[in-house]
Design an enzyme around this catalytic site. Structure first.
Site, short mmCIF file in Angstrom:
data_model
loop_
_atom_site.label_atom_id
_atom_site.label_comp_id
_atom_site.label_asym_id
_atom_site.label_seq_id
_atom_site.Cartn_x
_atom_site.Cartn_y
_atom_site.Cartn_z
N SER A 65 31.71 41.70 44.51
CA SER A 65 32.69 42.94 44.21
C SER A 65 34.00 42.24 44.51
O SER A 65 34.38 41.96 45.70
CB SER A 65 32.19 44.01 45.58
OG SER A 65 31.01 44.55 45.32
N THR A 66 34.48 42.11 43.59
CA THR A 66 36.04 41.26 43.36
C THR A 66 36.89 42.05 44.37
O THR A 66 37.85 41.66 44.66
CB THR A 66 36.30 41.01 42.01
OG1 THR A 66 36.38 42.21 41.27
CG2 THR A 66 35.36 39.92 41.51
N CYS A 67 36.73 43.56 44.20
CA CYS A 67 37.67 44.29 44.81
C CYS A 67 37.84 44.04 46.41
O CYS A 67 38.91 44.40 46.87
CB CYS A 67 37.27 45.73 44.66
SG CYS A 67 35.91 46.44 45.27
N VAL A 68 36.74 43.73 46.83
CA VAL A 68 36.58 43.34 48.42
C VAL A 68 36.72 41.73 48.56
O VAL A 68 36.10 41.38 49.60
CB VAL A 68 35.84 44.17 49.32
CG1 VAL A 68 36.32 45.69 49.07
CG2 VAL A 68 34.39 44.10 48.42
N GLY A 101 39.54 45.27 42.64
CA GLY A 101 39.11 44.08 42.08
C GLY A 101 38.87 44.09 40.37
O GLY A 101 39.23 43.50 39.78
#
Length: 1007
Positions: free
Chosen positions: A973-976, A699
């Site tokens: 949590s932009t990564c997930v 993210g």
């Protein structure tokens, strides 16, 4: 035997030593030896007899020759002198010339008087032999002092009018017999040798005018069609194949040849028999050059069958010549209309084949033509030659098929002049020829009507193929310089000034018919035979036909992409295939190509991998969603070769710290040469020099890419400019071509390629003409409207100006940078070439090409070099410009809240029926699109939905509870793609907190 009487016979040998008699083998050897001795003696005897006979014969011949010389010198009788010269004239030039002088001095009586005597038959035979002697003598030594005297005799012997004047009753028949005798003894071959004995520079040689008149004499002698046809075959095959014959003759002889050449009887030529009589390709080329030089002034005066015969003859000669063999060397390196080479990876020229035998023709290098011959061949495509031919064909519709075949062959032999040829043809009747070809032949042809391809090689379909191919070439050509307003003008009722020769309904029908043909060439025919097999009677292979059809389809589809006019699903061919099977087959073919580790052109790809050939050449035949799915699968397969698992030792990782205020510069410094296909972990440094909290599981990198894109694509940085529609394209300024700037373009290409590779959407809009270059396509006039509307309007005005010469334009463009103006020639010596009515389309093309292609070539090459290092170019060729924009930045469509809800996962205490979740979806449905996009960006780092809907979002959009404290803001949590949502009980508070969070603009400290 009595001794005193002598040995009267063979003495008997008596063995007194007791030895045995000779063996059987020795007796046989002895007999064989004796037999050979007798044979040798017999041969010697016979040879002696032959030598004696030869000697006696030679002695008698010398005696007889000496006697005949004495009789000739004494002038005892005409027959005696003629008999000597008929036998020995070629060896006795002195007496042959004396006889010619005597006959000339004696006038017609000396030559024709013996025909009235009793032995007229003997005199006829002697004159036949003498005429051959005279012809051979002049052919061998055309510049000898006696050549003109001999030619006067030959002219009289081959002149029907002279014979009829001297012998009214049987003179014509006698002349025919003498002429026929000479034709049987290589008359025209000797004429050819006479020309070749004198170099072209000696055109003032005195023998040339009578020699030329003599060469034409037999053509006016025969009235019988079969005799004339035989004579014409020999004349064309021997005389008009002499290299540079117009250059060898003085001007009066050139005029005489042009006037007396029997062009009006060309339809009597037995074409198949004639075309098989040529021993060399050079002879064919010389015949084309010479015949076209003399024929074109007569086009307006001859009949339709003659025009048909001329076109069929020239086409038949061209069909066996190598592709491009009429090109002048400097023209071979130039693009059509003199532009530089197009930006294409298909720079291989397909090998021309003689399809009648299905064998490859000799290479271009095997055709040796001098510069002057090439210049005459080049003149065939000039308006001076083409316009009279097109005008004559318009009077005789029966010649249209032959004309189309002629144009196809001409374009193949001089590719650099293709647009000149097609332009002249397309302009005929203001596009009326295109309408005539479509409505008269293509529309009613069986090709592309879903019939079996097994009948495509049937010779009866050759006319249908010829008209389909020429229509494909012509329509593709006119689209180069046709604006969208002109293309669609024919759709308006009572439209005036419409430049599209076909109605939109006709374009729709034609494109579908052509699509059926091209698609079948990709899927149904044996791909291994496409380069060697084709249509009988045409020089084109199936591969060449498919390539040209593909180009036209792409041009029409490009119009439809900008402004749709075809029915829904018009381009799709999914009814003939199982898409799932197609996808799996395409993936398997891609794996095979990757294993081979070869970089292939679109043409090679189509031959080796039919499915990938479809995806790279006519991708619009496959649904967009399917192609996006294939693209993702290609990327996934490539990613498997670059593992990112933290526990995998093979995994490639790059860790970079980036300052918030220097994202572009730090990214360039650390990532310009990094392995971007591996894992890239980003740590942001805030304004205070502290590392922001957050672990990059993907993210943070998406945030980095988004921020980097905004910075590097900012037009204020000088690398990019915006069109009037705020679409980006490379800055054409000279400083953008400096090495440092080109390195930045390469870096930007790598970064954008990384975004495509990872499936990260970037909110950037590119100009369509720049996106076309990603697909290795050239941009033309229509694309100029978005770059420079004023220049576009000016070129459109020039295109329709009735008097373009009054504008005083030349083939140059002027560029001004930093107050300094410089002029650039569009073609060699362009400043001295005015723009006229005849060449204005070439000017329009070159100006468009310069501004859209040449000015930004280096910048584009650097950008594509970086892009190709991340994404295989053939993957991108599965899309058009508009689809590429969607692939880069996503669909600019409203966010479907219902689709998002259906593809959302929950964690913690949340599920779809939980109270906070029900409030969340209620609030989200009340948001406007800008607010929805802000939320989507807050959670996923991208404000646009995935191309294929939220089912394609990975990881899935997820919501989980974070706390019971309603004073806290939501985090992510932009990564997930995870939204951490406190358990709000109030709809108003939930709405306020969400809007505050998504519009705060804070960094990763917030999460």
């Amino acid at each position: 035997m009595i001794p005193f009487l002598g040995d009267s016979g063979r003495r008997r040998n008596i063995n007194l030593g007791g030895k045995t008699a000779a063996s059987h083998a020795s007796i046989l050897d002895q007999a064989k030896t004796q037999r050979l001795e007798r044979e040798t003696q017999r041969r010697k005897y016979e040879s002696a007899i032959k030598v004696q006979a030869w000697y006696r014969g030679r002695s008698e011949a010398r005696r007889a020759k000496a006697q005949m010389q004495r009789d000739f010198d004494a002038g005892s009788s005409p027959h005696a002198g003629a008999r000597y010269l008929a036998l020995f004239g070629q060896e006795d030039e002195y007496r042959l010339n004396a006889w010619s002088l005597a006959v000339i001095k004696g006038g017609d009586a000396a030559l024709f008087g013996p025909f009235t005597a009793a032995d007229a038959g003997s005199w006829q035979i002697l004159l036949q032999r003498l005429s051959l002697v005279l012809l051979r003598t002049v052919s061998r030594s055309p510049e000898s002092p006696s050549a003109l005297n001999h030619l006067k005799i030959l002219d009289a012997l081959l002149s029907v009018s002279t014979f009829k004047k001297a012998l009214p009753f049987n003179g014509e028949n006698l002349c025919l017999q003498i002429t026929s005798y000479l034709l049987r003894h290589d008359f025209f071959r000797l004429i050819r040798e006479g020309y070749l004995h004198v170099p072209p520079e000696r055109k003032t040689a005195p023998f040339l005018p009578p020699w030329t008149a003599l060469a034409l004499s037999p053509l006016s002698t025969f009235s019988n069609p079969s005799d004339f046809a035989n004579c014409l075959i020999q004349f064309l095959g021997h005389v008009l194949t002499v290299p540079l014959i117009p250059n060898r003759l003085p001007l009066p002889s050139v005029t005489y040849l042009a006037i007396h050449l029997p062009i009006s009887r060309l339809d009597q030529l037995p074409l198949p028999e004639f075309l098989t009589s040529f021993p060399s390709l050079e002879s064919r080329a010389h015949l084309i050059a010479n015949l076209s030089t003399f024929a074109y002034p007569r086009f307006s005066k001859v009949s339709g069958p003659v025009i048909q015969a001329y076109l069929s003859l020239i086409s038949g000669l061209m069909e066996t010549l190598p592709l491009g063999c009429f090109e002048i060397e400097k023209a071979k390196k130039a693009d059509r209309w003199g532009a530089e080479e197009p930006d294409t990876d298909d720079d291989e020229i397909p090998v021309a084949v003689q399809v009648t035998s299905f064998e490859l023709t000799p290479s271009i290098a095997s055709l040796r033509l001098d510069q002057r011959t090439l210049n005459r061949l080049q003149a065939i495509q000039s308006p001076a030659h083409l316009q009279p031919l097109l005008a004559a064909s318009s009077k005789h519709p029966s010649t249209r098929i032959a004309l189309c075949n002629f144009i196809l062959n001409l374009c193949d032999l001089m590719p650099s002049k293709r647009n000149n040829v097609l332009g002249s043809m397309a302009a005929t009747g203001s596009g009326g020829l295109i309408r005539e070809i479509y409505r008269g032949w293509v529309r009613v042809a069986p090709l592309g009507k879903d019939e079996s391809t097994r009948t495509w090689s049937d010779p009866q379909l050759t006319p249908s193929w010829v008209t389909l191919l020429i229509l494909t070439e012509l329509f593709n050509h006119i689209l180069l310089t046709m604006g969208d307003d002109e293309f669609f003008a024919s759709a308006a009722p009572n439209a005036t000034g419409a430049r599209n020769p076909l109605t939109l309904d006709e374009v729709v029908a034609f494109s579908r018919q052509l699509l059926n043909v091209v698609f079948a060439l990709f899927t149904e025919l044996d791909q291994r035979g496409l380069q060697q097999q084709g249509i009988r009677g045409l020089r084109m292979t199936w591969e060449m036909i498919r390539e040209r059809g593909t180009q036209c389809l792409q041009a029409i589809h490009s119009r439809d992409s900008r402004r749709p006019f075809v029915p829904t699903d018009h381009w799709l061919r999914t009814g003939e295939m199982d898409l799932k099977t197609f996808v799996e087959a395409a993936l398997a073919e891609e794996d095979d190509l990757v294993a081979g580790a070869r970089t292939l052109t679109k043409r090679q790809l189509a031959l080796l991998s039919p499915r990938l050939g479809i995806l790279n050449n006519i991708p619009f035949a496959i649904p967009f969603d399917t192609r996006v799915s294939i693209f993702r699968r290609f990327v996934a397969n490539d990613q498997a070769k670059h593992p990112t698992d933290p526990f995998d030792r093979r995994a490639s990782r790059t860790r970079v710290s980036v300052r918030r205020g220097k994202i572009a510069q730090d990214g360039f410094d650390h990532l310009a040469d990094a392995d971007l296909k591996g894992e890239v972990q980003i740590s942001f440094i805030d304004q205070f020099g502290n590392e922001e909290a957050g672990i990059d599981g993907g993210g943070v990198f998406k945030e980095f890419l988004t921020s980097l894109s905004k910075e590097v694509f900012d037009s204020d940085r000088g690398l990019w400019l915006e069109t009037g529609q705020r679409e980006l394209y490379p800055n054409p300024h000279s400083y953008a071509t400096e090495p440092h700037s080109l390195n930045w373009f390469r870096f930007v290409g790598r970064i954008l390629g990384k975004a495509l590779y990872e499936g990260i959407l970037v909110d950037i809009a590119f100009a369509p003409f720049f996106l076309a270059k990603w697909l290795k396509k050239q941009s033309f006039l229509d694309d100029l409207a978005s770059l420079d509307p004023e220049l576009y309007r000016g070129l459109i005005h020039l295109k329709h100006d009735p008097n373009p010469e009054a504008l005083s334009l030349d083939f140059t463009v002027t560029l001004e940078e930093l107050g300094v103006a410089r002029t650039i020639d569009l073609i060699p010596d362009g400043s001295n070439i005015p723009v006229t009515r005849q060449n204005r389309l070439q000017y329009i093309y070159l100006v468009s090409n310069f501004h859209l292609n040449k000015k930004i070539r280096l910048q584009c090459e650097a950008f594509f070099d970086g892009l190709a290092s991340m994404v295989d170019p053939k993957w991108l060729r599965m899309f058009n410009q508009q689809e590429l924009q969607l692939l880069v930045s996503g669909a600019n469509s409203p966010i479907d809240i219902d689709d998002l809800r259906e593809n959302t996962q929950y964690g913690g205490v949340y599920d779809d029926d939980e109270e906070t979740i029900r409030l969340f979806w209620k609030v989200l449905k009340s948001f406007d699109q800008d607010q929805c996009r802000a939320l989507l960006r807050f959670v996923t780092s991208c404000s646009r939905p995935p191309l294929l809907g939220f089912k394609e979002l990975y990881p899935k959009f997820c919501i989980r509870d974070s706390s019971n404290d309603e004073s806290r803001l939501p985090t992510s949590s932009t990564c997930v793609n995870l939204l951490k949502l406190p358990r709000y009980k109030s709809e108003a508070i939930l709405r306020q907190k969400i809007l505050q969070a998504v519009t705060s603009g804070a960094g990763f400290d917030l999460s």
